[in-house]
Design a protein around this motif. Structure first.
Motif, PDB file in Angstrom:
ATOM      1  N   LYS A 106       8.348   8.293   6.071  1.00  0.00           N
ATOM      2  CA  LYS A 106       8.452   6.936   5.533  1.00  0.00           C
ATOM      3  C   LYS A 106       8.024   6.875   4.070  1.00  0.00           C
ATOM      4  N   LEU A 107       7.364   7.936   3.611  1.00  0.00           N
ATOM      5  CA  LEU A 107       6.904   7.993   2.226  1.00  0.00           C
ATOM      6  C   LEU A 107       7.283   9.335   1.629  1.00  0.00           C
ATOM      7  N   ASN A 126       8.305   4.584  -1.190  1.00  0.00           N
ATOM      8  CA  ASN A 126       8.690   4.260   0.186  1.00  0.00           C
ATOM      9  C   ASN A 126      10.087   4.808   0.441  1.00  0.00           C
ATOM     10  N   VAL A 139       5.109   2.933  -4.979  1.00  0.00           N
ATOM     11  CA  VAL A 139       4.028   2.228  -4.300  1.00  0.00           C
ATOM     12  C   VAL A 139       2.747   2.423  -5.100  1.00  0.00           C
TER      13      VAL A 139
END
Length: 326
Positions: A106-107, A126, A139
């Protein structure tokens, strides 16, 4: 053990990465086109076209659906592994050097080089499941260290980021706040720039290779030095066997120094060390230039090396290898 010679790149290799299943091998080189190969027989499956600079690094998602690449053209790109389609481009103000997906994909952490007065930086992005919803904003951006950051990877549970580079210091950053939590001790740490960093399969420790002709094994949480491996040449690439207690170091002089030294055919070798006893147990020769990239298949039964000579050499171990006793 006969290596499979994989010729698909026109320029020196920079990075190799197996997917989690160990059936695909991704290679990056200075020729702009990351390539994917069948890890079993070395057949070329396809290329990812779109970068217009050297590609320094790549990572593949856990389900082998997404590929991320970092390039000297000041972008990092997300690709669809199966179709080769570009899904998204992250643009920066300096070359992207290292990319790494977090656990869960997810990152992603992307490092950028110092360039035209900008310092090096670590960007956290992200990654959306749906490419149409993908955002370019970071982020978090971590700045601080002088010199280039050659590698940044996620620590346990994605809580930290471990970075290493030209200033020879390993740093552990808090992935939430961006603060430096730990720095490696200058006394016990590397004396010259760190070229490569690789985590163990269980994520409990990692190994770094450096131009000071050594590799070091570190605890990923406490940053304590566990082992030290010394060799005669600068280390450009390191990897650890997921199966046996073996560490592999690859290297050679800088390309500019090669012409001034004796050139015997294929004398650049990947050296195997016992991880615990730190003794050399063997080597695999074959490359005609320094080894820039190493990767172990997740099953531990084969490994690949990429050299300055533009070749990827894929080695499937014989039974003798698994019977080595010191």
């Amino acid at each position: 053990m006969r290596p499979i010679l994989m010729k698909g790149h026109e320029r020196p290799l920079t990075f190799l990465k197996y997917n989690r299943d160990g059936d695909l091998l991704f290679s990056c080189a200075k020729d702009h086109t990351p390539t994917v190969w069948f890890a079993d027989n070395g057949e070329r499956l396809g290329t990812y076209r779109g970068h217009n600079g050297a590609v320094w690094c790549c990572d593949v998602s856990r389900d082998s659906s997404r590929l991320i690449t970092g390039s000297a053209d000041q972008t990092a790109m997300l690709w669809d592994v199966q179709t080769g389609a570009q899904l998204h481009t992250f643009t920066f103000d300096s070359p992207a050097r290292s990319v790494d997906f977090s656990v869960g994909d997810k990152l992603a952490v992307i490092t950028t080089d110092p360039f035209m007065g900008l310092t090096s930086a670590i960007h956290i992005k992200n990654i959306s499941k749906d490419p149409s919803e993908q955002m370019s904003e970071s982020v978090l951006v971590l700045k601080g260290p002088q010199g280039r950051i050659n590698r940044a990877v996620w620590g346990p549970l994605n809580k930290t980021i471990i970075s290493a580079g030209e200033d020879a210091v390993i740093r552990i950053w808090d992935a939430e706040t961006g603060k430096v939590l730990k720095e490696s001790d200058k006394e016990i740490g590397h004396k010259k720039g760190i070229t490569s960093l690789q985590k163990s399969v269980d994520g409990s420790h990692f190994i770094t290779g450096s131009l000071d002709k050594s590799a070091k094994l570190w605890d990923i949480r406490s940053l304590t030095l566990i082992k030290n491996y010394t060799t005669e040449r600068p280390v450009n690439a390191v990897t650890m066997s997921p199966l046996l207690n073996h560490v592999v170091l690859g290297g050679g002089q800088d390309a500019s120094a090669v012409t001034t030294t004796d050139h015997r055919a294929g004398k650049f070798e990947a050296k195997f060390y016992d991880k615990i006893l730190t003794e050399e147990i063997g080597g695999v020769k074959g490359h005609f230039g320094p080894i820039n990239a190493l990767a172990f298949n997740p099953d531990g039964k084969s490994f690949a090396s990429g050299g300055e000579d533009g070749y990827v050499r894929l080695h499937h171990f014989d039974q003798d290898y698994f019977n080595i006793r010191i």
